[in-house]
Scaffold this motif. Sequence first.
Motif, mmCIF file in Angstrom:
data_model
loop_
_atom_site.group_PDB
_atom_site.id
_atom_site.type_symbol
_atom_site.label_atom_id
_atom_site.label_comp_id
_atom_site.label_asym_id
_atom_site.label_seq_id
_atom_site.Cartn_x
_atom_site.Cartn_y
_atom_site.Cartn_z
ATOM 1 N N UNK A 333 0.833 -1.202 0.000
ATOM 2 C CA UNK A 333 0.000 0.000 0.000
ATOM 3 C C UNK A 333 0.870 1.255 0.000
ATOM 4 N N UNK A 334 1.913 1.213 0.842
ATOM 5 C CA UNK A 334 2.877 2.330 0.879
ATOM 6 C C UNK A 334 3.436 2.608 -0.514
ATOM 7 N N UNK A 335 3.858 1.513 -1.148
ATOM 8 C CA UNK A 335 4.477 1.638 -2.477
ATOM 9 C C UNK A 335 3.495 2.278 -3.463
ATOM 10 N N UNK A 336 2.270 1.771 -3.443
ATOM 11 C CA UNK A 336 1.280 2.283 -4.400
ATOM 12 C C UNK A 336 0.899 3.734 -4.096
ATOM 13 N N UNK A 337 0.862 4.075 -2.823
ATOM 14 C CA UNK A 337 0.525 5.456 -2.459
ATOM 15 C C UNK A 337 1.574 6.414 -3.012
ATOM 16 N N UNK A 338 2.844 5.974 -2.907
ATOM 17 C CA UNK A 338 3.924 6.811 -3.447
ATOM 18 C C UNK A 338 3.814 6.913 -4.966
ATOM 19 N N UNK A 339 3.493 5.775 -5.598
ATOM 20 C CA UNK A 339 3.367 5.743 -7.060
ATOM 21 C C UNK A 339 2.256 6.697 -7.521
ATOM 22 N N UNK A 340 1.181 6.745 -6.734
ATOM 23 C CA UNK A 340 0.073 7.645 -7.095
ATOM 24 C C UNK A 340 0.512 9.097 -6.965
ATOM 25 N N UNK A 341 1.256 9.338 -5.878
ATOM 26 C CA UNK A 341 1.726 10.698 -5.611
ATOM 27 C C UNK A 341 2.572 11.228 -6.767
ATOM 28 N N UNK A 342 3.405 10.327 -7.325
ATOM 29 C CA UNK A 342 4.278 10.799 -8.417
ATOM 30 C C UNK A 342 3.654 10.508 -9.781
ATOM 31 N N UNK A 343 2.336 10.347 -9.777
ATOM 32 C CA UNK A 343 1.590 10.182 -11.034
ATOM 33 C C UNK A 343 2.055 9.032 -11.911
ATOM 34 N N UNK A 344 2.536 7.978 -11.271
ATOM 35 C CA UNK A 344 3.009 6.835 -12.070
ATOM 36 C C UNK A 344 1.868 5.870 -12.379
ATOM 37 N N UNK A 345 0.831 5.964 -11.631
ATOM 38 C CA UNK A 345 -0.279 5.019 -11.794
ATOM 39 C C UNK A 345 -1.580 5.703 -11.344
ATOM 40 N N UNK A 346 -2.691 5.285 -11.909
ATOM 41 C CA UNK A 346 -3.951 5.888 -11.440
ATOM 42 C C UNK A 346 -4.408 5.172 -10.164
ATOM 43 N N UNK A 347 -5.250 5.832 -9.433
ATOM 44 C CA UNK A 347 -5.741 5.269 -8.168
ATOM 45 C C UNK A 347 -6.437 3.932 -8.423
ATOM 46 N N UNK A 348 -7.212 3.867 -9.495
ATOM 47 C CA UNK A 348 -7.982 2.641 -9.762
ATOM 48 C C UNK A 348 -7.074 1.481 -10.133
ATOM 49 N N UNK A 349 -6.077 1.776 -10.961
ATOM 50 C CA UNK A 349 -5.144 0.714 -11.357
ATOM 51 C C UNK A 349 -4.377 0.223 -10.135
ATOM 52 N N UNK A 350 -3.987 1.167 -9.268
ATOM 53 C CA UNK A 350 -3.248 0.789 -8.053
ATOM 54 C C UNK A 350 -4.124 -0.084 -7.162
ATOM 55 N N UNK A 351 -5.389 0.276 -7.049
ATOM 56 C CA UNK A 351 -6.308 -0.501 -6.216
ATOM 57 C C UNK A 351 -6.462 -1.911 -6.775
ATOM 58 N N UNK A 352 -6.630 -2.005 -8.092
ATOM 59 C CA UNK A 352 -6.747 -3.320 -8.733
ATOM 60 C C UNK A 352 -5.527 -4.172 -8.441
ATOM 61 N N UNK A 353 -4.379 -3.535 -8.573
ATOM 62 C CA UNK A 353 -3.126 -4.238 -8.348
ATOM 63 C C UNK A 353 -3.027 -4.772 -6.918
ATOM 64 N N UNK A 354 -3.386 -3.904 -5.985
ATOM 65 C CA UNK A 354 -3.308 -4.278 -4.571
ATOM 66 C C UNK A 354 -4.272 -5.425 -4.258
ATOM 67 N N UNK A 355 -5.477 -5.315 -4.766
ATOM 68 C CA UNK A 355 -6.472 -6.351 -4.485
ATOM 69 C C UNK A 355 -6.060 -7.690 -5.101
ATOM 70 N N UNK A 356 -5.464 -7.600 -6.277
ATOM 71 C CA UNK A 356 -4.983 -8.821 -6.923
ATOM 72 C C UNK A 356 -3.914 -9.481 -6.057
ATOM 73 N N UNK A 357 -2.981 -8.651 -5.555
ATOM 74 C CA UNK A 357 -1.909 -9.172 -4.681
ATOM 75 C C UNK A 357 -2.523 -9.795 -3.437
ATOM 76 N N UNK A 358 -3.524 -9.119 -2.895
ATOM 77 C CA UNK A 358 -4.158 -9.583 -1.655
ATOM 78 C C UNK A 358 -4.822 -10.942 -1.867
ATOM 79 N N UNK A 359 -5.489 -11.078 -2.996
ATOM 80 C CA UNK A 359 -6.179 -12.348 -3.275
ATOM 81 C C UNK A 359 -5.203 -13.502 -3.442
ATOM 82 N N UNK A 360 -3.979 -13.161 -3.854
ATOM 83 C CA UNK A 360 -2.994 -14.227 -4.079
ATOM 84 C C UNK A 360 -2.236 -14.600 -2.799
ATOM 85 N N UNK A 361 -2.434 -13.837 -1.739
ATOM 86 C CA UNK A 361 -1.743 -14.153 -0.480
ATOM 87 C C UNK A 361 -2.229 -15.482 0.054
ATOM 88 N N UNK A 362 -1.370 -16.193 0.785
ATOM 89 C CA UNK A 362 -1.803 -17.481 1.365
ATOM 90 C C UNK A 362 -2.773 -17.238 2.500
#
Length: 362
Positions: A333-362
């Motif tokens: 989440x920290x990483x994505x928040x920074x990425x959003x701050x520097x306009x590297x990714x949109x909020x929605x794409x970051x959220x999708x990415x995070x949720x995908x990672x979360x679903x893959x956790x054991x």
Amino acid sequence: MSENKHKSALNESGSRPVAGNVNPKSAQKIRASRKRKFLEEDLLQQLLEGNKTALGRAITLVESNQFTHQQKAQQLLESALPYSQKSIRIGITGVPGVGKSTFIESFGSYLIRQGKKVAVLAVDPSSSVSSGSILGDKTRMENLVKEENAFIRPSASGTSLGGVAKKTRESIILCEAAGFDIVLIETVGVGQSETTVHSMTDFFLLLKLAGAGDELQGIKRGIIEMADAIVINKADGDNLKAAREAKSEFNRALQLYPSKESGWKPKVALCSALQQTGIESVWELIAEFQKNVKENGYFQKNRKEQNKFWLLQTINEHLKNSFYRNPVMKKELEIQLKAIESNKITAFAAADLLLEKYEKLD
Ligand SMILES: Nc1nc2c(ncn2[C@@H]2O[C@H](COP(=O)(O)OP(=O)(O)OP(=O)(O)O)[C@@H](O)[C@H]2O)c(=O)[nH]1
Ligand SMILES: [Mg+2]
């Protein structure tokens, strides 16, 4: 001799011989678990007998964040649930200083004189162990605390309203299983706490003062709509005239609100919690409400709806916690928040990415 006998009877249930070739360590474990079970059944039994110390202990289990306590609490709640239907749950709200504690003292004492058993709980998400909580000031309830048929418990502490609310809802069930047929739940208007209390009660009572505008009273939009009764407190002395005027004003204002699903028309009443006047009529109108909504089926329907709501709330809360408290997700989440701050990714794409990672956790 009889003491020995008693002891041996206790021992027997705790140390029945376990199967021959079990190693001593597991035997010890089995004995310990039997003993625990024995103690829990005991707690349930005492609770059902209306033992207030047992009720206090049961609520402490519910409030604990320790996993083993939570497990025990769930067991206890399941067993207590069938015993907890014959009650009325009343939510009480109003700005600081309106007289909630004083009202509960007078109202609770009145109910006890009518042969009721009264439990008082509170929802105060701002409370913490160190800062004290509403109802911490038992001084305003000095008579009620002494009553055998009263049980008073300050708000559970916690930073999230969801957490505090869950504990309170579970405590309601325990109080009812212990025979408390009237449960009063006090709240101050912090965040969404009124809405939360509204969603766990059958009747919602708003205490107000005469002569102070809505802004002064800190009344948020929506609170009036939730109220089944508006009770103007401190209707005494020089304040009586203003209180009577406020009553007519509220009555007029209430005409403008749409009718409620319960079919109940909210009532306005006057009282003086301090001088104990008007208290009986507050109870009479709650009794009238109860009679109406039991007859038209709304009472049962509303409780069922509330159960569904709390099921969903509990899942939401659990999912949220499991996401935000997960150390891997915290970092991501920290990483994505920074990425959003520097306009590297949109909020929605970051959220999708995070949720995908979360679903893959054991
Ligand atoms: N005159 C008069 N004073 C009252 C009445 N009810 C409460 N008070 C006084 O108002 C003050 C606040 O009362 P509380 O019962 O502590 O109010 P509260 O709403 O519980 O306040 P918080 O716990 O701070 O939210 C106290 O000094 C009470 O004595 C009443 O009916 N008439
Ligand atoms: Mg108070």
